[in-house]
Design an enzyme around this catalytic site. Structure first.
Site, PDB file in Angstrom:
ATOM      1  N   ALA A  65     -78.830 -34.922  19.632  1.00 41.46           N
ATOM      2  CA  ALA A  65     -79.993 -34.654  18.790  1.00 41.46           C
ATOM      3  C   ALA A  65     -81.158 -34.325  19.717  1.00 41.46           C
ATOM      4  O   ALA A  65     -81.181 -34.748  20.877  1.00 41.46           O
ATOM      5  CB  ALA A  65     -80.303 -35.877  17.942  1.00 41.46           C
ATOM      6  N   GLY A 109     -75.355 -36.793  19.239  1.00 36.19           N
ATOM      7  CA  GLY A 109     -75.141 -36.078  17.979  1.00 36.19           C
ATOM      8  C   GLY A 109     -74.173 -34.909  18.126  1.00 36.19           C
ATOM      9  O   GLY A 109     -73.523 -34.517  17.152  1.00 36.19           O
ATOM     10  N   GLU A 112     -70.854 -36.403  17.854  1.00 35.71           N
ATOM     11  CA  GLU A 112     -70.693 -36.825  16.452  1.00 35.71           C
ATOM     12  C   GLU A 112     -70.433 -35.629  15.538  1.00 35.71           C
ATOM     13  O   GLU A 112     -69.627 -35.705  14.607  1.00 35.71           O
ATOM     14  CB  GLU A 112     -71.947 -37.592  16.014  1.00 35.71           C
ATOM     15  CG  GLU A 112     -72.076 -38.907  16.781  1.00 35.71           C
ATOM     16  CD  GLU A 112     -73.424 -39.581  16.565  1.00 35.71           C
ATOM     17  OE1 GLU A 112     -74.457 -39.024  17.008  1.00 35.71           O
ATOM     18  OE2 GLU A 112     -73.460 -40.649  15.956  1.00 35.71           O
ATOM     19  N   GLU A 132     -76.706 -42.461  23.884  1.00 36.30           N
ATOM     20  CA  GLU A 132     -77.950 -42.878  23.219  1.00 36.30           C
ATOM     21  C   GLU A 132     -78.501 -44.181  23.801  1.00 36.30           C
ATOM     22  O   GLU A 132     -79.711 -44.403  23.802  1.00 36.30           O
ATOM     23  CB  GLU A 132     -77.712 -43.059  21.713  1.00 36.30           C
ATOM     24  CG  GLU A 132     -77.490 -41.767  20.943  1.00 36.30           C
ATOM     25  CD  GLU A 132     -76.019 -41.382  20.804  1.00 36.30           C
ATOM     26  OE1 GLU A 132     -75.194 -41.837  21.627  1.00 36.30           O
ATOM     27  OE2 GLU A 132     -75.718 -40.618  19.879  1.00 36.30           O
TER      28      GLU A 132
HETATM   29  C1  HXC Z   1     -83.721 -32.037  23.842  1.00 37.74           C
HETATM   30  C2  HXC Z   1     -82.476 -31.391  25.668  1.00 37.74           C
HETATM   31  C3  HXC Z   1     -81.439 -32.268  25.317  1.00 37.74           C
HETATM   32  C4  HXC Z   1     -81.608 -33.047  24.123  1.00 37.74           C
HETATM   33  C5  HXC Z   1     -80.873 -31.253  27.115  1.00 37.74           C
HETATM   34  N1  HXC Z   1     -82.087 -30.788  26.806  1.00 37.74           N
HETATM   35  N2  HXC Z   1     -80.458 -32.164  26.238  1.00 37.74           N
HETATM   36  N3  HXC Z   1     -83.601 -31.278  24.946  1.00 37.74           N
HETATM   37  N4  HXC Z   1     -82.758 -32.901  23.426  1.00 37.74           N
HETATM   38  N5  HXC Z   1     -80.670 -33.864  23.679  1.00 37.74           N
HETATM   39  C6  HXC Z   1     -82.898 -29.796  27.511  1.00 37.74           C
HETATM   40  C7  HXC Z   1     -83.511 -30.364  28.780  1.00 37.74           C
HETATM   41  O1  HXC Z   1     -84.689 -31.076  28.468  1.00 37.74           O
HETATM   42  C8  HXC Z   1     -83.783 -29.118  29.562  1.00 37.74           C
HETATM   43  O2  HXC Z   1     -84.939 -28.491  29.070  1.00 37.74           O
HETATM   44  C9  HXC Z   1     -82.588 -28.219  29.203  1.00 37.74           C
HETATM   45  O3  HXC Z   1     -82.072 -28.730  27.970  1.00 37.74           O
HETATM   46  C10 HXC Z   1     -81.487 -28.263  30.239  1.00 37.74           C
HETATM   47  O4  HXC Z   1     -81.133 -29.623  30.451  1.00 37.74           O
HETATM   48  P1  HXC Z   1     -81.060 -30.282  31.909  1.00 37.74           P
HETATM   49  O5  HXC Z   1     -81.195 -31.736  31.723  1.00 37.74           O
HETATM   50  O6  HXC Z   1     -82.017 -29.616  32.849  1.00 37.74           O
HETATM   51  O7  HXC Z   1     -79.575 -29.863  32.333  1.00 37.74           O
HETATM   52  P2  HXC Z   1     -78.575 -30.665  33.309  1.00 37.74           P
HETATM   53  O8  HXC Z   1     -79.304 -31.191  34.512  1.00 37.74           O
HETATM   54  O9  HXC Z   1     -77.422 -29.744  33.504  1.00 37.74           O
HETATM   55  O10 HXC Z   1     -78.091 -31.954  32.475  1.00 37.74           O
HETATM   56  C11 HXC Z   1     -77.334 -31.787  31.294  1.00 37.74           C
HETATM   57  C12 HXC Z   1     -77.291 -33.106  30.482  1.00 37.74           C
HETATM   58  C13 HXC Z   1     -78.726 -33.631  30.248  1.00 37.74           C
HETATM   59  C14 HXC Z   1     -76.461 -34.167  31.249  1.00 37.74           C
HETATM   60  C15 HXC Z   1     -76.576 -32.799  29.163  1.00 37.74           C
HETATM   61  O11 HXC Z   1     -79.503 -32.568  29.703  1.00 37.74           O
HETATM   62  C16 HXC Z   1     -78.813 -34.787  29.320  1.00 37.74           C
HETATM   63  O12 HXC Z   1     -78.536 -35.931  29.698  1.00 37.74           O
HETATM   64  N6  HXC Z   1     -79.255 -34.505  28.079  1.00 37.74           N
HETATM   65  C17 HXC Z   1     -79.483 -35.549  27.076  1.00 37.74           C
HETATM   66  C18 HXC Z   1     -78.193 -36.085  26.509  1.00 37.74           C
HETATM   67  C19 HXC Z   1     -78.450 -37.193  25.494  1.00 37.74           C
HETATM   68  O13 HXC Z   1     -79.038 -38.228  25.810  1.00 37.74           O
HETATM   69  N7  HXC Z   1     -78.009 -36.965  24.264  1.00 37.74           N
HETATM   70  C20 HXC Z   1     -78.180 -37.953  23.163  1.00 37.74           C
HETATM   71  C21 HXC Z   1     -79.441 -37.646  22.397  1.00 37.74           C
HETATM   72  S1  HXC Z   1     -79.752 -38.827  21.117  1.00 37.74           S
HETATM   73  P3  HXC Z   1     -86.155 -28.043  30.024  1.00 37.74           P
HETATM   74  O14 HXC Z   1     -87.192 -27.564  29.069  1.00 37.74           O
HETATM   75  O15 HXC Z   1     -86.520 -29.239  30.828  1.00 37.74           O
HETATM   76  O16 HXC Z   1     -85.520 -26.966  30.860  1.00 37.74           O
HETATM   77  C22 HXC Z   1     -78.728 -38.412  19.869  1.00 37.74           C
HETATM   78  C23 HXC Z   1     -78.822 -39.269  18.608  1.00 37.74           C
HETATM   79  C24 HXC Z   1     -77.957 -38.741  17.499  1.00 37.74           C
HETATM   80  O17 HXC Z   1     -77.967 -37.508  19.969  1.00 37.74           O
HETATM   81  C25 HXC Z   1     -78.271 -39.393  16.173  1.00 37.74           C
HETATM   82  C26 HXC Z   1     -79.217 -38.609  15.321  1.00 37.74           C
HETATM   83  C27 HXC Z   1     -79.396 -39.143  13.912  1.00 37.74           C
END
Ligand code: HXC
Length: 258
Positions: A65, A109, A112, A132
């Site tokens: 998400a 997400g 999921e 998360e």
């Molecule tokens: C918003 C995101 C994002 C996310 C990546 N980006 N994941 N933006 N939400 N979930 C953005 C980064 O900010 C970045 O933008 C660009 O995408 C590239 O990501 P990087 O981090 O620079 O890439 P990399 O170093 O290759 O790392 C990849 C990654 C990492 C390991 C996937 O991005 C990461 O850990 N992302 C978050 C994963 C996460 O925590 N997901 C769970 C979210 S909570 P910029 O602008 O900086 O270039 C969830 C709850 C669900 O999902 C329930 C909902 C009801």
């Protein structure tokens, strides 16, 4: 509806929906989920579509998400906005089969969403995770429930508590994905699988999907009864007569969805 976060096309009998927010690794924001729900609902109703495929990019199916969108929300916002719930219900309500074609990250997400599809085919670069916990939250789109059913309590618990990622080999070994294919062949392989399903009778396909999904919602005895009723009902279709006649006459069946 013109989509800003999706690219959709109908190829043969298959609706191919590509998540398309490349700058955010296909992070699921409200707009994307709303558009996805719309695209799936329309494809489910479209007589030209027999199978739906959801995919992302080579680097990411979806990295979760959208954290930017969620970061300032309060408990009251989340509790009253029905955050993502209605949109994910639209995906779960589809009668046509939905295949997730996963390459790269399927996190939070994203994982999921893949698990809400009917099955997952992964590329050898796929990484699944529920990270998360690193953000001070937990999964919110069914991850604690579905991942546990797919891979068992021990592995699911470890993934939810540590946030570690599972690679494609482990995902296949654990039953999260049906198959792993080389990244360069992913879409071709998934489309060939979809084409194989598209050849069958849409009535028996919908029935098989419904019965398998039912196994997650009920006891074994009730589930088997549900299956038996669905099985009997298929003998009221022309496609059952055609399928069995074709076998006996040693020819390919010509299903008409009747
Ligand atoms: C918003 C995101 C994002 C996310 C990546 N980006 N994941 N933006 N939400 N979930 C953005 C980064 O900010 C970045 O933008 C660009 O995408 C590239 O990501 P990087 O981090 O620079 O890439 P990399 O170093 O290759 O790392 C990849 C990654 C990492 C390991 C996937 O991005 C990461 O850990 N992302 C978050 C994963 C996460 O925590 N997901 C769970 C979210 S909570 P910029 O602008 O900086 O270039 C969830 C709850 C669900 O999902 C329930 C909902 C009801």
């Amino acid at each position: 509806m013109a989509y800003k976060t999706l690219i959709t096309e109908i190829r043969d009998d298959v609706e191919l929906i590509r998540l398309n927010r490349p700058d955010a690794l296909n992070a699921l924001n409200s707009q994307l989920l709303c558009e996805l729900a719309d695209a799936v609902t329309k494809a489910d109703r479209d007589p030209k579509v027999r199978v739906i495929v959801i995919t992302g990019s080579e680097k990411a199916f979806a990295a979760g998400a959208d954290i930017k969108e969620m970061s300032e929300k309060t408990y009251a916002d989340m509790a009253t906005e029905n955050f993502f719930t209605n949109d994910s219900n639209a995906i779960l309500a589809a009668r046509k089969p939905i295949i997730a074609a996963v390459s790269g990250y399927a996190l939070g997400g994203g994982c999921e969403l893949a698990m809400m599809c009917d099955f997952i085919i992964a590329s050898d670069t796929a990484k699944f995770g529920q990270p998360e916990i690193n953000l001070g939250i937990i999964a919110g789109l069914g991850g604690t429930q579905r991942l546990t059913r797919f891979v068992g309590k021990s592995k699911a618990m470890e993934m939810h508590l540590t946030g570690r990622f599972m690679d494609a080999t482990e995902a296949e070994r654990s039953g999260l994905v049906s198959r792993v294919v080389p990244a360069k062949n992913l879409l071709e392989d998934v489309m060939a699988t979809a084409a194989k399903i598209a050849e069958k009778s849409a009535i028996s396909v919908a029935s098989a999907k419904e019965a398998v999904n039912r196994s997650y919602e009920t006891t074994l005895t009730e589930g088997v009864l549900f299956e038996r009723r669905a099985f009997y009902a298929l003998f009221a279709t022309e496609d059952q007569k055609e399928g069995m006649a074709a076998f006996l006459e040693k020819r390919a069946p010509q299903f008409r969805d009747k």
